[in-house]
Design a protein around this motif. Structure first.
Motif, PDB file in Angstrom:
ATOM      1  N   GLN A  23      -1.700 -11.079   0.331  1.00 41.81           N
ATOM      2  CA  GLN A  23      -1.892 -11.444   0.616  1.00 41.81           C
ATOM      3  C   GLN A  23      -0.895 -11.616   2.203  1.00 41.81           C
ATOM      4  N   ARG A  24      -0.962 -11.766   2.685  1.00 39.85           N
ATOM      5  CA  ARG A  24      -0.613 -11.644   4.105  1.00 39.85           C
ATOM      6  C   ARG A  24       1.113 -11.382   4.170  1.00 39.85           C
ATOM      7  N   TYR A  25       1.941 -10.676   4.411  1.00 38.28           N
ATOM      8  CA  TYR A  25       3.172 -10.721   4.752  1.00 38.28           C
ATOM      9  C   TYR A  25       3.864 -10.065   6.006  1.00 38.28           C
ATOM     10  N   SER A  26       2.356  -9.951   6.790  1.00 41.30           N
ATOM     11  CA  SER A  26       2.846  -9.398   8.457  1.00 41.30           C
ATOM     12  C   SER A  26       2.033  -9.774   9.456  1.00 41.30           C
ATOM     13  N   GLU A  27       2.134 -10.516  10.311  1.00 39.54           N
ATOM     14  CA  GLU A  27       0.898 -10.776  11.545  1.00 39.54           C
ATOM     15  C   GLU A  27       0.763  -9.645  12.052  1.00 39.54           C
ATOM     16  N   HIS A  28       1.971  -9.455  12.734  1.00 46.58           N
ATOM     17  CA  HIS A  28       1.794  -8.092  13.516  1.00 46.58           C
ATOM     18  C   HIS A  28       2.332  -7.056  13.288  1.00 46.58           C
ATOM     19  N   PRO A  29       1.560  -5.737  13.266  1.00 46.69           N
ATOM     20  CA  PRO A  29       0.529  -5.659  12.446  1.00 46.69           C
ATOM     21  C   PRO A  29       0.241  -6.083  11.718  1.00 46.69           C
ATOM     22  N   PRO A  30      -0.826  -6.407  11.366  1.00 45.01           N
ATOM     23  CA  PRO A  30      -1.728  -7.807  10.222  1.00 45.01           C
ATOM     24  C   PRO A  30      -1.260  -6.800   9.011  1.00 45.01           C
ATOM     25  N   LEU A  89      -0.303  -9.134  -8.891  1.00 43.84           N
ATOM     26  CA  LEU A  89      -1.078  -9.787  -9.356  1.00 43.84           C
ATOM     27  C   LEU A  89      -1.397 -11.045  -9.891  1.00 43.84           C
ATOM     28  N   THR A  90      -3.072 -11.633 -10.359  1.00 47.43           N
ATOM     29  CA  THR A  90      -3.161 -12.786 -10.279  1.00 47.43           C
ATOM     30  C   THR A  90      -3.003 -12.985 -12.210  1.00 47.43           C
ATOM     31  N   THR A  91      -3.397 -13.908 -12.174  1.00 51.25           N
ATOM     32  CA  THR A  91      -2.915 -14.488 -14.133  1.00 51.25           C
ATOM     33  C   THR A  91      -3.335 -13.559 -14.512  1.00 51.25           C
ATOM     34  N   ALA A  92      -4.993 -13.275 -14.343  1.00 52.33           N
ATOM     35  CA  ALA A  92      -5.696 -11.600 -14.734  1.00 52.33           C
ATOM     36  C   ALA A  92      -4.565 -10.016 -14.970  1.00 52.33           C
ATOM     37  N   GLY A  93      -4.485 -10.453 -14.012  1.00 59.72           N
ATOM     38  CA  GLY A  93      -3.716  -9.705 -14.230  1.00 59.72           C
ATOM     39  C   GLY A  93      -2.452  -9.352 -14.992  1.00 59.72           C
ATOM     40  N   GLU A  94      -1.480 -10.165 -14.550  1.00 60.11           N
ATOM     41  CA  GLU A  94      -0.831 -10.487 -15.950  1.00 60.11           C
ATOM     42  C   GLU A  94      -1.499 -10.505 -17.243  1.00 60.11           C
ATOM     43  N   THR A 138      -8.831  -6.293  -6.516  1.00 59.98           N
ATOM     44  CA  THR A 138      -8.794  -7.252  -5.998  1.00 59.98           C
ATOM     45  C   THR A 138     -10.553  -7.698  -6.298  1.00 59.98           C
ATOM     46  N   GLU A 139     -11.177  -6.780  -5.281  1.00 68.31           N
ATOM     47  CA  GLU A 139     -12.695  -7.322  -6.377  1.00 68.31           C
ATOM     48  C   GLU A 139     -12.927  -8.353  -7.613  1.00 68.31           C
ATOM     49  N   GLN A 140     -12.346  -7.518  -8.527  1.00 66.56           N
ATOM     50  CA  GLN A 140     -11.768  -7.957  -9.757  1.00 66.56           C
ATOM     51  C   GLN A 140     -11.167  -8.936 -10.226  1.00 66.56           C
ATOM     52  N   GLY A 141     -10.452 -10.024  -9.664  1.00 63.92           N
ATOM     53  CA  GLY A 141      -9.436 -10.650  -9.592  1.00 63.92           C
ATOM     54  C   GLY A 141      -8.044 -10.425 -10.592  1.00 63.92           C
ATOM     55  N   PHE A 169       0.713  -1.600  -0.040  1.00 64.54           N
ATOM     56  CA  PHE A 169       0.127  -0.011  -0.174  1.00 64.54           C
ATOM     57  C   PHE A 169       0.789   1.676  -0.291  1.00 64.54           C
ATOM     58  N   ASP A 170       1.693   1.445   0.703  1.00 65.55           N
ATOM     59  CA  ASP A 170       2.564   2.010   1.119  1.00 65.55           C
ATOM     60  C   ASP A 170       3.661   2.768  -0.841  1.00 65.55           C
ATOM     61  N   GLY A 171       3.858   1.679  -0.563  1.00 66.71           N
ATOM     62  CA  GLY A 171       3.873   1.637  -1.989  1.00 66.71           C
ATOM     63  C   GLY A 171       3.793   2.299  -3.008  1.00 66.71           C
ATOM     64  N   PHE A 172       2.171   1.951  -3.166  1.00 71.34           N
ATOM     65  CA  PHE A 172       1.368   2.444  -4.342  1.00 71.34           C
ATOM     66  C   PHE A 172       1.585   4.131  -3.925  1.00 71.34           C
ATOM     67  N   ARG A 173       0.878   4.201  -3.332  1.00 70.16           N
ATOM     68  CA  ARG A 173       0.986   5.728  -2.189  1.00 70.16           C
ATOM     69  C   ARG A 173       1.979   6.356  -2.708  1.00 70.16           C
ATOM     70  N   LYS A 174       3.511   6.098  -2.437  1.00 68.93           N
ATOM     71  CA  LYS A 174       4.436   6.809  -2.472  1.00 68.93           C
ATOM     72  C   LYS A 174       5.207   7.130  -3.697  1.00 68.93           C
TER      73      LYS A 174
END
Length: 139
Positions: free
Chosen positions: A64-71, A77-82, A56-59, A34-39
């Motif tokens: 994908q979670r990369y941190s649990e604490h904090p979440p 990209l999905t295959t459709a995105g690629e 995301t809703e459109q596939g 998120f921060d990378g896109f924002r920047k």
């Protein structure tokens, strides 16, 4: 998203927003968080959240979670995105040729190290597609 019967209209409804295209550009440049896109885009957090949720809703992207604490989640990209890569590359090439907007860097094919010059080819015939070569067949 509204249901469209025309594939071009349905695609334009999803991709016609410039933020969605720019988010995809950054995703292909390796941005996932998120921060990378924002920047990279200078986009307001609320707008970015809305656009990431839509993609995301459109596939096109998946979380994908990369941190649990904090979440924390990243957007990949999905295959459709690629599968949107040729469209983005063709838009880039078209703008360079017809709008005289030079990209900030050149893109070369890894194997040949030559600048990319994209064309659309029919997979079955292995022929480059020109408008006059297309026929409409009603189904």
């Amino acid at each position: 998203m509204k249901t469209q019967t025309c594939p071009i209209a349905a695609s334009a409804e999803l991709l016609g927003n410039h933020w969605n295209l720019l988010i995809l550009r950054e995703a292909f440049n390796g941005v996932t968080r998120f921060d990378g896109f924002r920047k990279a885009l200078g986009i307001a957090p609320t707008m970015l959240t809305k656009r990431l949720n839509q993609l995301t809703e459109q596939g096109i992207l998946h979380k994908q979670r990369y941190s649990e604490h904090p979440p924390r989640e990243e957007y990949l990209l999905t295959t459709a995105g690629e599968d949107l890569l040729p469209i983005l590359l063709l838009l880039r090439q078209w703008a360079s040729q017809h709008l005289a907007i030079e990209p900030p860097f050149a893109l070369h094919h890894k194997a040949s190290n030559q600048p990319l010059q994209l064309q659309v080819m029919d997979r079955a015939s292995q022929q480059i597609i020109q408008w006059q070569d297309i026929i409409k067949v009603e189904e």
